[in-house]
Each structure stands twice: as structure tokens, then as C-alpha cells.
Design a protein around this motif. Structure first.
Motif, PDB file in Angstrom:
ATOM      1  N   ASP A  92     -39.659   9.239  21.634  1.00  0.00           N
ATOM      2  CA  ASP A  92     -40.449   8.058  21.266  1.00  0.00           C
ATOM      3  C   ASP A  92     -39.580   6.839  20.978  1.00  0.00           C
ATOM      4  O   ASP A  92     -40.048   5.703  21.034  1.00  0.00           O
ATOM      5  CB  ASP A  92     -41.358   8.363  20.070  1.00  0.00           C
ATOM      6  CG  ASP A  92     -40.595   8.779  18.828  1.00  0.00           C
ATOM      7  OD1 ASP A  92     -39.522   9.409  18.948  1.00  0.00           O
ATOM      8  OD2 ASP A  92     -41.079   8.488  17.720  1.00  0.00           O
ATOM      9  N   ARG A  93     -38.287   7.044  20.702  1.00  0.00           N
ATOM     10  CA  ARG A  93     -37.373   5.927  20.424  1.00  0.00           C
ATOM     11  C   ARG A  93     -36.527   5.547  21.634  1.00  0.00           C
ATOM     12  O   ARG A  93     -35.764   4.588  21.585  1.00  0.00           O
ATOM     13  CB  ARG A  93     -36.468   6.271  19.244  1.00  0.00           C
ATOM     14  CG  ARG A  93     -37.258   6.452  17.954  1.00  0.00           C
ATOM     15  CD  ARG A  93     -36.360   6.650  16.774  1.00  0.00           C
ATOM     16  NE  ARG A  93     -35.580   7.885  16.934  1.00  0.00           N
ATOM     17  CZ  ARG A  93     -34.669   8.308  16.078  1.00  0.00           C
ATOM     18  NH1 ARG A  93     -34.404   7.618  14.988  1.00  0.00           N
ATOM     19  NH2 ARG A  93     -34.011   9.421  16.288  1.00  0.00           N
ATOM     20  N   LEU A  94     -36.655   6.298  22.721  1.00  0.00           N
ATOM     21  CA  LEU A  94     -35.849   6.040  23.913  1.00  0.00           C
ATOM     22  C   LEU A  94     -36.439   4.885  24.711  1.00  0.00           C
ATOM     23  O   LEU A  94     -37.621   4.888  25.047  1.00  0.00           O
ATOM     24  CB  LEU A  94     -35.786   7.294  24.798  1.00  0.00           C
ATOM     25  CG  LEU A  94     -34.936   7.171  26.060  1.00  0.00           C
ATOM     26  CD1 LEU A  94     -33.464   7.047  25.707  1.00  0.00           C
ATOM     27  CD2 LEU A  94     -35.166   8.371  26.961  1.00  0.00           C
ATOM     28  N   VAL A  95     -35.603   3.896  25.005  1.00  0.00           N
ATOM     29  CA  VAL A  95     -36.020   2.769  25.834  1.00  0.00           C
ATOM     30  C   VAL A  95     -35.534   2.982  27.259  1.00  0.00           C
ATOM     31  O   VAL A  95     -36.304   2.879  28.211  1.00  0.00           O
ATOM     32  CB  VAL A  95     -35.473   1.434  25.269  1.00  0.00           C
ATOM     33  CG1 VAL A  95     -35.779   0.272  26.200  1.00  0.00           C
ATOM     34  CG2 VAL A  95     -36.036   1.185  23.877  1.00  0.00           C
ATOM     35  N   GLU A  96     -34.251   3.299  27.413  1.00  0.00           N
ATOM     36  CA  GLU A  96     -33.675   3.460  28.747  1.00  0.00           C
ATOM     37  C   GLU A  96     -32.345   4.211  28.647  1.00  0.00           C
ATOM     38  O   GLU A  96     -31.618   4.057  27.678  1.00  0.00           O
ATOM     39  CB  GLU A  96     -33.440   2.090  29.389  1.00  0.00           C
ATOM     40  CG  GLU A  96     -32.885   2.145  30.795  1.00  0.00           C
ATOM     41  CD  GLU A  96     -32.687   0.758  31.388  1.00  0.00           C
ATOM     42  OE1 GLU A  96     -33.497   0.381  32.258  1.00  0.00           O
ATOM     43  OE2 GLU A  96     -31.741   0.060  30.973  1.00  0.00           O
ATOM     44  N   VAL A  97     -32.052   4.984  29.690  1.00  0.00           N
ATOM     45  CA  VAL A  97     -30.746   5.632  29.824  1.00  0.00           C
ATOM     46  C   VAL A  97     -30.159   5.180  31.153  1.00  0.00           C
ATOM     47  O   VAL A  97     -30.829   5.221  32.182  1.00  0.00           O
ATOM     48  CB  VAL A  97     -30.850   7.175  29.819  1.00  0.00           C
ATOM     49  CG1 VAL A  97     -29.465   7.801  29.989  1.00  0.00           C
ATOM     50  CG2 VAL A  97     -31.520   7.683  28.570  1.00  0.00           C
ATOM     51  N   ASN A 150     -24.387   9.479  16.377  1.00  0.00           N
ATOM     52  CA  ASN A 150     -24.511  10.933  16.393  1.00  0.00           C
ATOM     53  C   ASN A 150     -25.681  11.387  17.258  1.00  0.00           C
ATOM     54  O   ASN A 150     -25.566  12.344  18.027  1.00  0.00           O
ATOM     55  CB  ASN A 150     -24.664  11.468  14.968  1.00  0.00           C
ATOM     56  CG  ASN A 150     -24.640  12.977  14.922  1.00  0.00           C
ATOM     57  OD1 ASN A 150     -23.793  13.613  15.538  1.00  0.00           O
ATOM     58  ND2 ASN A 150     -25.598  13.569  14.191  1.00  0.00           N
ATOM     59  N   GLU A 151     -26.801  10.687  17.174  1.00  0.00           N
ATOM     60  CA  GLU A 151     -27.964  11.051  17.987  1.00  0.00           C
ATOM     61  C   GLU A 151     -27.688  10.819  19.471  1.00  0.00           C
ATOM     62  O   GLU A 151     -28.075  11.633  20.318  1.00  0.00           O
ATOM     63  CB  GLU A 151     -29.199  10.259  17.553  1.00  0.00           C
ATOM     64  CG  GLU A 151     -29.731  10.682  16.196  1.00  0.00           C
ATOM     65  CD  GLU A 151     -30.818   9.755  15.689  1.00  0.00           C
ATOM     66  OE1 GLU A 151     -31.809  10.294  15.156  1.00  0.00           O
ATOM     67  OE2 GLU A 151     -30.686   8.520  15.820  1.00  0.00           O
ATOM     68  N   LYS A 152     -26.998   9.732  19.794  1.00  0.00           N
ATOM     69  CA  LYS A 152     -26.636   9.471  21.190  1.00  0.00           C
ATOM     70  C   LYS A 152     -25.744  10.594  21.721  1.00  0.00           C
ATOM     71  O   LYS A 152     -25.934  11.063  22.846  1.00  0.00           O
ATOM     72  CB  LYS A 152     -25.931   8.126  21.334  1.00  0.00           C
ATOM     73  CG  LYS A 152     -26.856   6.947  21.176  1.00  0.00           C
ATOM     74  CD  LYS A 152     -26.102   5.640  21.360  1.00  0.00           C
ATOM     75  CE  LYS A 152     -27.032   4.452  21.173  1.00  0.00           C
ATOM     76  NZ  LYS A 152     -26.333   3.169  21.413  1.00  0.00           N
ATOM     77  N   MET A 153     -24.783  11.038  20.926  1.00  0.00           N
ATOM     78  CA  MET A 153     -23.889  12.117  21.361  1.00  0.00           C
ATOM     79  C   MET A 153     -24.655  13.428  21.525  1.00  0.00           C
ATOM     80  O   MET A 153     -24.374  14.205  22.439  1.00  0.00           O
ATOM     81  CB  MET A 153     -22.715  12.280  20.398  1.00  0.00           C
ATOM     82  CG  MET A 153     -21.724  11.124  20.463  1.00  0.00           C
ATOM     83  SD  MET A 153     -21.148  10.706  22.145  1.00  0.00           S
ATOM     84  CE  MET A 153     -20.293  12.197  22.606  1.00  0.00           C
ATOM     85  N   ALA A 157     -33.662  14.091  25.046  1.00  0.00           N
ATOM     86  CA  ALA A 157     -34.288  13.294  23.990  1.00  0.00           C
ATOM     87  C   ALA A 157     -35.635  13.895  23.600  1.00  0.00           C
ATOM     88  O   ALA A 157     -35.975  13.938  22.411  1.00  0.00           O
ATOM     89  CB  ALA A 157     -34.458  11.845  24.446  1.00  0.00           C
ATOM     90  N   SER A 158     -36.366  14.379  24.571  1.00  0.00           N
ATOM     91  CA  SER A 158     -37.655  15.016  24.284  1.00  0.00           C
ATOM     92  C   SER A 158     -37.456  16.290  23.474  1.00  0.00           C
ATOM     93  O   SER A 158     -38.137  16.510  22.473  1.00  0.00           O
ATOM     94  CB  SER A 158     -38.386  15.319  25.592  1.00  0.00           C
ATOM     95  OG  SER A 158     -39.612  15.966  25.333  1.00  0.00           O
ATOM     96  N   ARG A 159     -36.504  17.132  23.876  1.00  0.00           N
ATOM     97  CA  ARG A 159     -36.243  18.381  23.161  1.00  0.00           C
ATOM     98  C   ARG A 159     -35.774  18.133  21.730  1.00  0.00           C
ATOM     99  O   ARG A 159     -36.060  18.925  20.835  1.00  0.00           O
ATOM    100  CB  ARG A 159     -35.198  19.218  23.903  1.00  0.00           C
ATOM    101  CG  ARG A 159     -35.722  19.847  25.163  1.00  0.00           C
ATOM    102  CD  ARG A 159     -34.690  20.773  25.766  1.00  0.00           C
ATOM    103  NE  ARG A 159     -35.141  21.313  27.043  1.00  0.00           N
ATOM    104  CZ  ARG A 159     -34.403  22.074  27.832  1.00  0.00           C
ATOM    105  NH1 ARG A 159     -33.159  22.399  27.472  1.00  0.00           N
ATOM    106  NH2 ARG A 159     -34.889  22.522  28.971  1.00  0.00           N
ATOM    107  N   LEU A 160     -35.058  17.031  21.549  1.00  0.00           N
ATOM    108  CA  LEU A 160     -34.559  16.677  20.218  1.00  0.00           C
ATOM    109  C   LEU A 160     -35.594  15.890  19.416  1.00  0.00           C
ATOM    110  O   LEU A 160     -35.303  15.435  18.318  1.00  0.00           O
ATOM    111  CB  LEU A 160     -33.256  15.867  20.338  1.00  0.00           C
ATOM    112  CG  LEU A 160     -32.056  16.610  20.926  1.00  0.00           C
ATOM    113  CD1 LEU A 160     -30.947  15.639  21.297  1.00  0.00           C
ATOM    114  CD2 LEU A 160     -31.557  17.673  19.954  1.00  0.00           C
TER     115      LEU A 160
END
Length: 140
Positions: free
Chosen positions: A73-78, A110-113, A66-69
Motif C-alpha cells: 500500500d506504500r509502494l509507488v514505483e520500483v 531497512n524496509e527497502k533492503m 512488498a505485498s508479502r511484507l
């Protein structure tokens, strides 16, 4: 250009067991845990540790992805849940891993994938399990 210095982390683990009792595992950095052997005992058995290693590696790799992409900043949790199916024949092994990603945040499918695929490329554990590592066995 930013010069990033990465301190290498010692890797490896030692397991010990006596005539009685449960195995104990110690990491190179001093972490430790007891291994359970009974099917109904709470705790980690060797397969749980393998599934846990894969799940932990994938969640960390997903955050890196997520950081590389530029999506961090929009990531809450994985969350990653890993299970597997044991092969019926010999040698005993996990024949198939089932990996379920849950990515919370403001993302489209698409972003999740993209995060998931990049996480798989980054994850040392998944790359190792997909490959055929060699084993060097010694005795002391």
C-alpha cells in the motif's frame, strides 16, 4: 484458506535469422521483436535482452515482495537498472552484473533492503543466473 489457481504460462523463445537481415525472436505466447546487431542501432541486442529480463523479473519480484511484507500500500514505483561487465578472456560472458534498485514510497532504508533481498530470492532470472543451469542441446 484461500485456494489460488495459477494458470501456467508457456515459456520459451525461438530465434531465427537468414543469410541477410536481423534475427527475429518469438515467444511461446506469440510476442515478437527484431534483434539489432549494430553497436549504434536502437533496439535490443541479445545482452540487452538478458539485462532486460533480469531487470523486469526484479521489479515484478519487488512488487511481490512488498505485498508479502504487507508494504504494498506504500509502494509507488520500483525501478531496476541492470548493466554488466564483460569478462576479458574466453569464454565470452558477463563477469559481473551491476543492479541498481530505486524504490519509491514511504519506506525506511531497512524496509527497502527487505524488499530487495526478498525480490532477489523470488526472481527466477536472478536465481538462474546465480546458479549453474544445465543445457540440453538437440538438433532437428
Amino acid at each position: 484458506m484461500v485456494d489460488i489457481k495459477v494458470k501456467p504460462r508457456p515459456i520459451g523463445a525461438t530465434a531465427t535469422v537468414g543469410r541477410h537481415g536481423h534475427p527475429q525472436v518469438t515467444s511461446e505466447t506469440g510476442g515478437g521483436l527484431a534483434i539489432v546487431t549494430g553497436a549504434s542501432e536502437p533496439g535490443f541486442n541479445p545482452l540487452d535482452l538478458m539485462f532486460s529480463s533480469l531487470a523486469a523479473c526484479l521489479v515484478l519480484s519487488a512488487r511481490i515482495a512488498a505485498s508479502r511484507l504487507q508494504l504494498l500500500d506504500r509502494l509507488v514505483e520500483v525501478r531496476v537498472h541492470v548493466t554488466g561487465e564483460k569478462a576479458e578472456g574466453e569464454p565470452t560472458r558477463i563477469e559481473q552484473f551491476t543492479i541498481d534498485f530505486a524504490i519509491d514510497g514511504d519506506f525506511g532504508a531497512n524496509e527497502k533492503m527487505q524488499i530487495i533481498h526478498l525480490a532477489e530470492e523470488i526472481c527466477t532470472v536472478s536465481n538462474t543466473l546465480k546458479g549453474s543451469p544445465s543445457f540440453e542441446v538437440t538438433t532437428s
